[in-house]
Design a protein around this motif. Sequence first.
Motif, short mmCIF file in Angstrom:
data_model
loop_
_atom_site.label_atom_id
_atom_site.label_comp_id
_atom_site.label_asym_id
_atom_site.label_seq_id
_atom_site.Cartn_x
_atom_site.Cartn_y
_atom_site.Cartn_z
N VAL A 75 0.54 -1.03 0.19
CA VAL A 75 0.33 0.18 0.40
C VAL A 75 1.10 0.99 0.31
N VAL A 76 1.99 1.32 1.10
CA VAL A 76 2.60 2.65 1.24
C VAL A 76 3.24 3.07 0.18
N SER A 77 4.41 2.16 -0.21
CA SER A 77 4.98 1.57 -0.93
C SER A 77 4.88 1.85 -2.91
N LYS A 78 3.17 2.24 -3.43
CA LYS A 78 3.02 1.41 -4.33
C LYS A 78 2.04 3.49 -3.81
N ASP A 79 2.33 4.13 -2.95
CA ASP A 79 1.20 5.35 -2.38
C ASP A 79 -0.61 5.31 -2.99
N LEU A 80 -0.53 4.47 -2.30
CA LEU A 80 -2.15 3.74 -2.34
C LEU A 80 -2.70 4.83 -0.88
N LYS A 81 -3.98 4.87 -0.76
CA LYS A 81 -4.70 5.52 -0.17
C LYS A 81 -5.60 4.46 0.45
N ALA A 82 -4.28 4.77 1.70
CA ALA A 82 -5.00 3.04 2.65
C ALA A 82 -6.73 3.36 3.70
N SER A 83 -7.52 4.33 2.65
CA SER A 83 -8.39 4.12 3.35
C SER A 83 -10.00 3.71 2.39
N LYS A 84 -9.28 3.65 1.47
CA LYS A 84 -9.89 3.24 0.38
C LYS A 84 -9.00 1.75 -0.05
N VAL A 85 -8.73 1.09 0.48
CA VAL A 85 -8.22 -0.58 0.35
C VAL A 85 -8.02 -1.17 1.16
N THR A 86 -8.94 -2.23 0.83
CA THR A 86 -9.19 -3.50 1.97
C THR A 86 -8.41 -4.52 2.16
N ILE A 87 -8.62 -5.19 3.96
CA ILE A 87 -7.96 -6.13 4.37
C ILE A 87 -7.54 -6.60 3.38
N GLY A 88 -8.59 -7.51 2.44
CA GLY A 88 -8.66 -8.96 1.41
C GLY A 88 -8.30 -8.29 0.46
N GLU A 89 -7.87 -7.50 0.05
CA GLU A 89 -7.62 -7.31 -1.93
C GLU A 89 -5.86 -7.27 -1.86
N VAL A 90 -5.33 -7.34 -0.15
CA VAL A 90 -3.88 -6.73 0.37
C VAL A 90 -3.63 -7.98 1.30
N MET A 91 -4.06 -8.59 2.50
CA MET A 91 -3.44 -9.46 2.58
C MET A 91 -3.04 -10.88 2.31
N THR A 92 -2.45 -11.99 2.84
CA THR A 92 -1.73 -12.93 2.50
C THR A 92 -3.23 -13.69 2.18
N LYS A 93 -2.96 -14.49 1.19
CA LYS A 93 -3.76 -15.76 1.73
C LYS A 93 -3.53 -17.22 1.70
N ASP A 94 -3.75 -18.00 1.40
CA ASP A 94 -3.34 -19.60 2.03
C ASP A 94 -2.35 -19.89 2.71
N LEU A 95 -3.29 -19.25 3.59
CA LEU A 95 -2.24 -19.56 5.24
C LEU A 95 -1.41 -20.76 5.01
N ILE A 96 0.09 -20.74 5.72
CA ILE A 96 0.06 -21.91 6.61
C ILE A 96 -0.50 -21.92 8.03
N THR A 97 -0.73 -22.79 8.42
CA THR A 97 -1.09 -23.22 9.56
C THR A 97 -0.94 -24.23 10.39
N ILE A 98 -0.81 -24.25 11.50
CA ILE A 98 -0.54 -25.42 12.37
C ILE A 98 -0.72 -25.99 13.73
N GLU A 99 -1.18 -27.19 13.89
CA GLU A 99 -2.16 -27.67 14.56
C GLU A 99 -1.60 -27.09 16.95
N PRO A 100 -2.06 -26.85 17.27
CA PRO A 100 -1.92 -27.05 18.92
C PRO A 100 -0.93 -27.65 19.67
N GLU A 101 -1.53 -28.94 19.28
CA GLU A 101 -0.64 -30.24 19.35
C GLU A 101 0.47 -30.71 19.07
N LYS A 102 0.60 -30.45 17.83
CA LYS A 102 2.06 -30.31 17.43
C LYS A 102 3.78 -29.73 17.53
#
Length: 187
Positions: free
Chosen positions: A62-89
């Motif tokens: 957002v910032v490095s591309k000079d986009l307006k933070a109030s106009k960009v949603t989290i869904g547009e820039v979030m990291t998707k396809d998360l790597i997760t782990i289970e608590p017992e690991k």
Amino acid sequence: MDVETKMTVHDAMTTNVVTVDPSISVAEAAYIMTKEKVGSLIVKSNAEPEGLITESDIIQKVVSKDLKASKVTIGEVMTKDLITIEPEKELNEAARLMARNNIRRLPVVKDGSLVGILTSTDVMAVSPELTEILVESARFEENTTTYTEEERPLPGICEICGTFAEYLEEYDGKYVCEECKEELEGE
């Protein structure tokens, strides 16, 4: 008979995870991060995490591309396809997973629901011997990613003061935190 107990993800994770809906703006997310004193937010609209937004994401996407933070949603820039782990690991498995994927945060999921988050800081706080796995990963990354000296992120334990820092710099053959580097340069 020696019984060795293994540290698990559950032993080290943070259970009080700050979550946000993907429809909020980046500006709102930055405000929440500042207010809650966290470097990332888990994005979810139901029980299972859908994404992750970090301070770095905000700067790079957002910032490095000079986009307006109030106009960009989290869904547009979030990291998707998360790597997760289970608590017992086991914690060493989590450290290796982080190192292998060059990530510092792992959402902890049990039966499809978010139950916590594990960060590299959490791992090092409860199991300092795993620091080597995370630092070696960072050193390996040095050889595969082209950063300038100033921008190369290297988390680990400062070889002077012994505290964990998100960014270490090499100075006089040692990996040191910013404060110790300033002191050494001042001598």
